[in-house]
Enzyme design. Structure first.
Site, PDB file in Angstrom:
ATOM      1  N   ASP A  59       0.903  -1.218   0.278  1.00 30.48           N
ATOM      2  CA  ASP A  59      -0.044  -0.251  -0.081  1.00 30.48           C
ATOM      3  C   ASP A  59       1.186   1.024   0.069  1.00 30.48           C
ATOM      4  OD1 ASP A  59      -1.787   1.666   0.631  1.00 30.48           O
ATOM      5  OD2 ASP A  59      -3.072   0.603   2.091  1.00 30.48           O
TER       6      ASP A  59
ATOM      7  N   ARG B  83      -0.734   4.341  -0.238  1.00 30.42           N
ATOM      8  CA  ARG B  83      -1.590   5.620   0.385  1.00 30.42           C
ATOM      9  C   ARG B  83      -0.928   6.458   1.404  1.00 30.42           C
ATOM     10  NH1 ARG B  83      -7.513   2.310   0.756  1.00 30.42           N
ATOM     11  NH2 ARG B  83      -5.267   0.909   1.271  1.00 30.42           N
TER      12      ARG B  83
END
Length: 862
Positions: free
Chosen positions: A728, A730
């Site tokens: 991830d 983000r």
């Protein structure tokens, strides 16, 4: 392809690079942060096992014509096959720029079409539950600069210089390395949805439907009541299904060109101007020049979409004839025809599907369709077609001499010589000062980069073509926010808000931080726009019909129309604060941002005195339901959903994840909180595919579906790590900033299961009373893998059962065809073999004309 050679834009072997820029478009910035934060292992190399396309695409004749396809790499979906041997030896570090996968789209409007009898399920293209079966491709832009310049009708030197200067000095190699002819611009690319038999696409006598659709998220995602964007898209999908059921194929080519490629902040500013003269909207739209003039006054142009490039994806697919072209755009029609593609018929949105509330926009589009000149600059069969000009090109280019000296932004004697002072976190607007990232007075700039994020590239192209006069100052009259937000105590804390400019909506107001800059003759520009918004969503109408929601005449109007406030925010990073948020020293962050984006903005490492950076990444959109003044009031109910972009689900209804159902549930919760006297907030972040981008995401889908044992929850994160190097990107550390900008202190209902988002929000000092998981009935069957894996990894489960590690292996998603992996490998090999055979034939000595004539006579005789 071996003779053509690979596109090398990775940074692991900088001496081997043959392209300016880096992979991932706007997401290269997130990857740089991942490397700075040590989230990605050093020396990482992807495992591309089972990532190849599920079907053969190409090669087609246009792939070998250097002027035919100039904005994408036609071989971009196959480097992991074509150059596998060299990659295995460590000679090359490559990334695909195209990935292709399969998907099921669950769209409520298509189900309505089935109920109404306009479509019928066939079990192949439209299954019994109303889902549309598609093959979809994600494409990153890869520009061949000589071809791009020719397509735009400009000199290559001028194009390179303007791309460099008008993006705030993004990539110096554009002007210092003319020998490097490939450019990967940090802009978002295309997604192609193919319904039907992909192998029939190049066949001219088989039905083919095409819809070229440009992104407008307030329409396609949030259902803008004043727009026909969603209706056009869904009608195009309906036509695609009909073509597939007739034995052919249908294509939706979705281009990320938000707000006519002006960007969302600019788009919302224009909305405010038009709203002030609402009674005149219909007349202005019918006389479209007046409507355009309002946009040009505020932004410098009304439309800077790259029509000249829109046929490249069609040529990549081998298209020579379109039987049904779903459009009203004269420019797109001309561009496609100029590329040598025949259009048999055009169809427009039926009147029955046109919402009465969107008549103003429809009148404008009708005017543009009637009045637009024949074509943008396209190199077609008949040679160059003159470009559409929005102003006198000679006058515009006279201000930009063809061979003037180029000043690099790293020259401290010319750029940011005397930057306007800025004191991040100051209590007084005047003391804080404005962010100056405009280009009119480079000596006064106090920021790295420029406005509009990735859309600065489109603006630069518009200037190079003479469609925008760069010397004309923007007129921001009547663009002011429709409601006042702030200031709040968090605005005065230099560590609280570091990823946006809290004063960004007020720079053009009399009491904002831009007053001093304007008095000094310095141009400043908003990075936040606040506008009013009415939208209508199918799922909310359904909630009203089932009595989960009731119209109140203020927030939820009759017919299920929602009235709210919308906000668009461009990222503005205060680098010392961002570095601290990631637990890095500022120097490391700056160096990694520079190195791992392929050398973007050298001032990151040469100008440590400039503390503000406008990264070319997507920002966020906020929807506010109810009274914004209640948001900081802890006695009033507040519901919040922070949602990260997933275009495949949010817009197209892909059933492999819960993104759209959870988002709509969040909107329903927000309306309920607003009707209870409080407010609801949706924060929508442009972080596609966990900020890995769609190309990576689609490869992960393939690898998950084809792995031994199928798509199991036990291996949900594993294949992402193996392909992207990280699960991830983000980085939720920056996520709370929009909430702090709104003055949020307490969230009564947090519509999220994410432990990372929860920890980030609570860590910022905001209290969360109740966490709300997604209702069981909203989870698509194929998304069970995602939910079970995330709950095991630590996501909030509510009343749901968290499975053990062994039980995760029993959650299996939709299976790929048993032979899909083998078929994908064969298709890739077949494409490469066909290309080599074609190259071999092309290099064979051609017989003289008499020899050919003799051969023809012999065949005739036989």
């Amino acid at each position: 392809p071996l003779e053509r050679g690979p596109i090398v834009a990775t940074v692991s072997m900088p001496g081997r690079r043959n392209a300016v820029g880096a992979h991932g478009g706007t997401y290269s910035v997130y990857r740089a942060v991942a490397l700075a934060a040590h989230a990605t292992p050093p020396g990482f190399r992807p495992d591309f096992t089972n990532t190849l396309p599920p079907c053969q695409i190409g090669p087609h004749p246009a792939w070998a014509r250097p002027d035919a396809i100039v904005s994408i790499d036609p071989w971009g979906h196959l480097p992991q096959e074509i150059f596998a041997e060299r990659m295995a030896k460590g000679e090359l570090d490559l990334r695909p720029t195209i990935s292709v996968t399969k998907s099921h789209l669950d769209l409520p409007e298509i189900k309505d079409a089935v109920k109404a009898g306009r479509l019928k399920a066939d079990g192949v293209h439209l299954v019994d539950n109303g889902a549309v079966v598609t093959t979809k491709a994600a494409i990153e832009p890869v520009w061949h600069l000589p071809g791009i310049a020719k397509r735009f009708g400009v000199d290559e030197v001028e194009l390179r210089r303007t791309l460099y200067e008008q993006t705030g000095g993004m990539f110096p190699e554009l002007v210092t390395r003319p020998d490097i002819q490939i450019f990967l611009p940090p802009i978002n690319g295309l997604t192609i949805y193919m319904v039907g038999n992909v192998s029939t696409i190049p066949e001219p006598d088989v039905p083919l439907v095409v819809r070229l659709h440009d992104e407008s998220y307030d329409a396609e995602l949030f259902g803008s009541h004043a727009s026909t964007g969603r209706q056009w898209l869904v009608y195009g999908i309906e036509e695609c299904v009909r073509a597939a059921q007739a034995g052919g194929c249908g294509l939706i080519i979705y281009a990320r060109q938000e707000g006519n490629a002006l960007g969302e902040v600019a788009k919302f500013l224009v909305h405010n101007v038009r709203a002030k003269g609402k009674g005149q909207d219909a007349a202005k739209a019918a006389a479209g020049d007046a409507w355009d003039a309002e946009a040009e006054r505020v932004t410098g142009a009304s439309d800077i979409r790259l029509y000249e490039l829109c046929a490249d994806a069609l040529l990549w697919l081998g298209i020579s004839r379109i039987h049904t072209f779903v459009t009203s755009s004269a420019l797109k029609t001309s561009a496609v025809e100029a590329a040598g593609i025949e259009i048999v018929k055009k169809v427009e949105l039926p009147q029955a599907l046109l919402p009465p509330s969107a008549l103003v926009e429809a009148s404008y589009k009708a005017f543009k369709s009637r009045s637009t000149p024949s074509s943008p600059a396209i190199i077609g069969k008949t040679g160059p077609v003159p470009p559409v000009q929005l102003l006198d090109p000679d006058a515009a280019r006279a201000k930009m001499p063809m061979r003037r000296r180029v000043s690099l932004t790293t020259h401290a004697q010319q750029f940011s010589v005397s930057p306007l002072p800025i004191s991040w976190g100051a209590r007084d607007a005047a003391e804080r000062g404005a962010v100056v990232a405009t280009l009119h007075q480079p000596a006064r700039r106090n920021a790295i980069g420029t406005h509009n994020g990735p859309y600065a590239v489109y603006r630069a192209v518009g200037i190079a073509k003479g469609a925008i006069d760069p010397s004309r100052p923007l007129d921001l009259k009547s663009t002011e926010p429709v409601v006042k937000i702030g200031p709040f105590p968090s605005w005065y804390d230099p560590k609280a808000i570091v990823a946006l400019d809290p004063w960004g909506a007020m720079v053009s107001t009399p009491d904002g931080p831009g007053a001093h800059a304007r008095a000094a003759g310095v141009s400043v520009q908003p990075t936040i726009a606040i506008s009013r918004f009415e939208c209508k969503l199918h799922e909310i109408v359904d909630a009203v019909e089932k009595s989960r929601l009731k119209a109140d005449g203020k927030i939820l109007l009759e017919g299920g129309v929602i009235s709210c406030i919308k906000v668009s925010i461009e990222p503005v990073w205060h680098l010392p604060g961002v570095a601290e948020r990631f637990k890095l020293d500022e120097e490391t962050l700056r160096r990694k941002l520079f190195e791992h984006t392929g050398g973007m903005f050298p001032e990151l490492v040469t100008r440590s005195d400039l503390k503000v950076f406008l990264p070319p990444i997507g920002g966020c959109t906020i929807l506010i339901f109810g009274d914004p003044d209640t948001i900081p009031d802890t006695s009033k109910p507040l519901a919040v959903r922070v949602h990260d972009e997933c275009n495949g689900s949010d817009v197209f209804g892909s059933d492999i994840c819960t993104c759209r159902p959870y988002l709509l549930h969040g909107i329903e919760e927000c309306i309920s909180a607003a009707q209870a006297g409080g407010a609801g907030v949706i924060v929508y972040n442009r972080k596609e595919g966990r900020a890995l981008g769609e190309v990576t995401k689609f490869m992960v889908y393939n690898a998950r579906k084809r792995q031994v044992g199928g798509d199991s929850a036990q291996n949900y994160f594993k294949r992402t790590r193996e392909i992207a190097g990280v699960e991830d990107m983000r980085f939720q550390e920056l996520m709370p900033d929009p909430l702090l900008w709104l003055g949020v202190k307490k969230i009564d209902r947090f519509i999220s299961m994410s432990d990372m988002k929860y920890n980030a929000v609570v860590g910022s000092g905001i209290e969360i009373v109740t966490r709300v998981d997604i209702p069981e009935e909203l989870i698509p069957a194929d998304a069970r893998v995602e939910i079970d894996a995330k709950m095991y990894a630590g996501y909030y489960a509510g009343s749901k059962q968290v499975k053990t590690w062994d039980e995760l292996n029993q959650t299996i998603g939709r299976q790929a065809a048993l032979d899909e992996a083998e078929a994908a490998a064969k298709a890739a090999k077949a494409a490469a073999t066909a290309a080599r055979a074609a190259a071999s034939n092309a290099n064979t000595c051609k017989p003289c004309e008499s020899s050919v004539a003799s051969s023809k006579r012999a065949r005739s005789s036989q």
